[in-house]
Design a protein around this motif. Structure first.
Motif, PDB file in Angstrom:
ATOM      1  N   ILE A  39      37.488  40.077  21.768  1.00  0.00           N
ATOM      2  CA  ILE A  39      38.050  39.323  22.887  1.00  0.00           C
ATOM      3  C   ILE A  39      39.210  40.080  23.525  1.00  0.00           C
ATOM      4  O   ILE A  39      39.287  40.223  24.750  1.00  0.00           O
ATOM      5  N   LEU A  40      40.135  40.590  22.714  1.00  0.00           N
ATOM      6  CA  LEU A  40      41.340  41.224  23.243  1.00  0.00           C
ATOM      7  C   LEU A  40      41.034  42.479  24.046  1.00  0.00           C
ATOM      8  O   LEU A  40      41.730  42.786  25.028  1.00  0.00           O
ATOM      9  N   ARG A  41      39.977  43.216  23.678  1.00  0.00           N
ATOM     10  CA  ARG A  41      39.668  44.451  24.403  1.00  0.00           C
ATOM     11  C   ARG A  41      39.150  44.171  25.815  1.00  0.00           C
ATOM     12  O   ARG A  41      39.139  45.059  26.669  1.00  0.00           O
ATOM     13  N   GLN A  42      38.721  42.927  26.073  1.00  0.00           N
ATOM     14  CA  GLN A  42      38.249  42.569  27.407  1.00  0.00           C
ATOM     15  C   GLN A  42      39.397  42.343  28.392  1.00  0.00           C
ATOM     16  O   GLN A  42      39.189  42.345  29.603  1.00  0.00           O
ATOM     17  N   TYR A  61      53.999  39.706  32.703  1.00  0.00           N
ATOM     18  CA  TYR A  61      52.845  38.807  32.763  1.00  0.00           C
ATOM     19  C   TYR A  61      52.589  38.372  34.200  1.00  0.00           C
ATOM     20  O   TYR A  61      53.484  37.917  34.916  1.00  0.00           O
ATOM     21  N   SER A  62      51.321  38.519  34.633  1.00  0.00           N
ATOM     22  CA  SER A  62      50.885  38.092  35.960  1.00  0.00           C
ATOM     23  C   SER A  62      49.855  36.982  35.796  1.00  0.00           C
ATOM     24  O   SER A  62      48.853  37.161  35.094  1.00  0.00           O
ATOM     25  N   MET A  63      50.112  35.843  36.459  1.00  0.00           N
ATOM     26  CA  MET A  63      49.168  34.738  36.364  1.00  0.00           C
ATOM     27  C   MET A  63      47.859  35.058  37.067  1.00  0.00           C
ATOM     28  O   MET A  63      46.795  34.595  36.648  1.00  0.00           O
ATOM     29  N   LEU A  64      47.921  35.865  38.134  1.00  0.00           N
ATOM     30  CA  LEU A  64      46.691  36.278  38.799  1.00  0.00           C
ATOM     31  C   LEU A  64      45.851  37.168  37.894  1.00  0.00           C
ATOM     32  O   LEU A  64      44.627  37.034  37.812  1.00  0.00           O
ATOM     33  N   GLN A  65      46.513  38.090  37.217  1.00  0.00           N
ATOM     34  CA  GLN A  65      45.816  38.949  36.277  1.00  0.00           C
ATOM     35  C   GLN A  65      45.257  38.129  35.119  1.00  0.00           C
ATOM     36  O   GLN A  65      44.149  38.377  34.645  1.00  0.00           O
ATOM     37  N   GLY A  66      46.023  37.130  34.686  1.00  0.00           N
ATOM     38  CA  GLY A  66      45.545  36.259  33.621  1.00  0.00           C
ATOM     39  C   GLY A  66      44.306  35.480  34.036  1.00  0.00           C
ATOM     40  O   GLY A  66      43.387  35.298  33.236  1.00  0.00           O
ATOM     41  N   LYS A  67      44.251  35.026  35.288  1.00  0.00           N
ATOM     42  CA  LYS A  67      43.067  34.310  35.767  1.00  0.00           C
ATOM     43  C   LYS A  67      41.851  35.224  35.784  1.00  0.00           C
ATOM     44  O   LYS A  67      40.741  34.815  35.432  1.00  0.00           O
ATOM     45  N   ARG A  68      42.051  36.478  36.196  1.00  0.00           N
ATOM     46  CA  ARG A  68      40.930  37.426  36.170  1.00  0.00           C
ATOM     47  C   ARG A  68      40.459  37.671  34.746  1.00  0.00           C
ATOM     48  O   ARG A  68      39.253  37.826  34.486  1.00  0.00           O
ATOM     49  N   ASP A  69      41.395  37.706  33.792  1.00  0.00           N
ATOM     50  CA  ASP A  69      41.010  37.877  32.392  1.00  0.00           C
ATOM     51  C   ASP A  69      40.200  36.687  31.893  1.00  0.00           C
ATOM     52  O   ASP A  69      39.227  36.846  31.139  1.00  0.00           O
ATOM     53  N   ASP A 124      38.276  34.791  33.748  1.00  0.00           N
ATOM     54  CA  ASP A 124      36.943  34.930  34.349  1.00  0.00           C
ATOM     55  C   ASP A 124      36.114  35.975  33.616  1.00  0.00           C
ATOM     56  O   ASP A 124      34.898  35.803  33.415  1.00  0.00           O
ATOM     57  N   THR A 125      36.748  37.073  33.196  1.00  0.00           N
ATOM     58  CA  THR A 125      36.035  38.114  32.465  1.00  0.00           C
ATOM     59  C   THR A 125      35.504  37.590  31.139  1.00  0.00           C
ATOM     60  O   THR A 125      34.358  37.865  30.760  1.00  0.00           O
ATOM     61  N   LEU A 126      36.322  36.820  30.422  1.00  0.00           N
ATOM     62  CA  LEU A 126      35.879  36.269  29.139  1.00  0.00           C
ATOM     63  C   LEU A 126      34.729  35.287  29.335  1.00  0.00           C
ATOM     64  O   LEU A 126      33.790  35.258  28.524  1.00  0.00           O
TER      65      LEU A 126
END
Length: 445
Positions: free
Chosen positions: A53-56, A65-73, A75-77
């Motif tokens: 999971i973490l490597r994704q 920390y970016s909330m936009l980047q977190g949202k993309r993460d 979606d990736t998971l």
């Protein structure tokens, strides 16, 4: 805030000369942990390895920390296909400006299962159950907790059938470039009518292929993906009783070697550009297969093909233009010739009825416009040609069946947006003033 950064302006100091000094406190990622939950929100034991999971994630320890980047993460998971719900919870890390991130993961109930379904094969154009196929599959989507996929499937139709075993590792362990690996074994039987047409003596034959191969794929630029592979194939023709045949009704050869089957080892190179998926986006794909003469009797040929599609938004309507083509040099079996005509080629013709050649060029233009809800109408025109190469296919199967070698079609249809992609029902006339219905799933290739 617009960039989604997790921080605040914590101090303002007014200096002389009209200068203002701002003190900004950024929230740096201190630690990242994973917590598996059941559907009721209670902690549970997860089946997926935490490192998988973490490597994704693109969010890393030590970053702001970016909330936009977190949202993309998130979606990736979710696109891994093994998670039902994912959320990221930031919490203060002691008295510092750092934060700890907790990933709450709800996994799907089962990583494996059995599925069944049905569909339509465009290669069969006659018979009481023309084109209908049934399928079943046994699959597992999360082998060893590493998001690896195993699929064993069987498709069976009136004539054609495919038995396939496929193993995919979406991201090879220890690789930093997101390289995937796919291993495939397949036994298929498809109708020989695409190139050789229906036999005048009413005897049909099928092309049987036993295939095994391995492919490696990876993204090398944004929206670009490349694939390298090595594929072995043994192919031959069989009559309706299962007996091997080497010539058709017109005495045209069905194999390149003259034996009951052809063996070939193909090196594969493919590159694909995929746009945003919006109506105005573009797509491009290039593929090359090169036969490798490991043994003297194995076939040696080179086959290249490419296709491109471009969309243009014209108010409420959308214009789509597509072009595809290919060429083969060397010693190749005639059933591998480019078949022109049909649902994903030149509509208004049966599958392969325009021609079959060493070369081909096919163009299409269509205008779609909304009707109501998920339904839209479409007006289209297609053209395809074998570029005069039909006669140099071994045995000239197109010439023996008086295929024109080039032709066009035009018509209209409706499309319904669905989870499987656009469902297409179209009616087209060809240049011989013959009309024909076509049904397909997805955009025209």
């Amino acid at each position: 805030m617009e960039r989604g950064l997790f921080g605040m302006v914590s101090g303002i100091e007014i200096l002389s000369g009209g200068i203002i000094r701002l003190q900004v406190s950024e929230a740096e990622v201190n630690n990242m942990t994973i917590r598996f939950l059941d559907r009721t929100g209670e902690p549970t034991v997860g089946k997926t390895r935490p490192e998988t999971i973490l490597r994704q994630l693109t969010t890393k320890k030590g970053q702001v920390y970016s909330m936009l980047q977190g949202k993309r993460d998130v979606d990736t998971l979710l696109t891994m296909g093994i998670m039902e719900d994912v959320s990221i919870i930031p919490q203060p890390a002691g008295d510092s400006n750092k934060i700890d991130l907790t990933l709450n993961i709800v996994e799907r109930k089962s990583g494996g299962g059995i599925s069944a379904g049905g569909g339509i094969s465009s290669g069969i154009t006659s018979g009481p159950l023309a084109g209908l196929i049934g399928s079943c599959a046994i699959y597992h989507k999360n082998l060893f907790g590493k998001n690896q996929k195993l699929n064993v499937s069987l498709e069976r139709g009136q004539i054609d059938s495919i038995f396939r075993i496929n193993y995919t590792d979406p991201w090879i362990e220890g690789d930093d470039t997101r390289t995937s690996r796919s291993i495939m074994i397949q036994n298929s039987r498809t109708p020989g009518t695409l190139v050789h047409g229906n036999q005048p003596d009413s005897n049909s034959f099928t092309i049987g292929r036993v295939t095994a191969g391995i492919e490696y794929s990876r993204p090398f630029r944004p929206k670009w993906n490349g694939t390298l592979g090595l594929i072995f194939q043994r192919a031959g023709a069989h009559d309706d009783k299962g007996n091997p045949v080497i010539r058709d009704f017109y005495s045209s050869p069905l194999t390149a070697s003259g034996n009951t089957h052809d063996d070939m080892l193909l090196a594969k190179l493919e590159t694909v550009y995929t746009g945003s998926g919006d109506p105005g986006s573009s797509m491009f794909a290039f593929n090359m297969d090169q036969g490798i003469p490991v043994w003297p009797e194995w076939l040696v040929f080179n086959r290249v093909n490419a296709r491109a599609r471009k969309g243009l938004v014209l108010g409420p309507a959308c214009l789509r233009l597509s072009l595809s083509g290919g060429h083969v040099v060397g010693n190749f079996p005639p059933h591998e010739a480019f078949a022109i005509g049909g649902t994903n080629s030149v509509r208004g013709y049966e599958e392969g009825a325009v021609g079959s050649g060493r070369s081909c060029a096919i163009g299409c233009g269509e205008v779609s416009f909304p009707l109501t809800g998920p339904v839209e109408g479409v007006i289209f025109a297609d053209y395809g040609t074998d570029l005069g190469s039909g006669s140099i296919v071994p045995g000239d199967p197109a010439g023996a069946r008086l295929k024109p070698g080039s032709g066009y079609g035009y018509g209209l249809g409706i499309r319904v947006d669905s989870p499987l992609g656009p469902l297409r029902l179209e009616y087209a006339f060809n240049d011989q003033c013959t009309g024909r219905f076509h049904f397909g799933v997805g955009l025209r290739n």
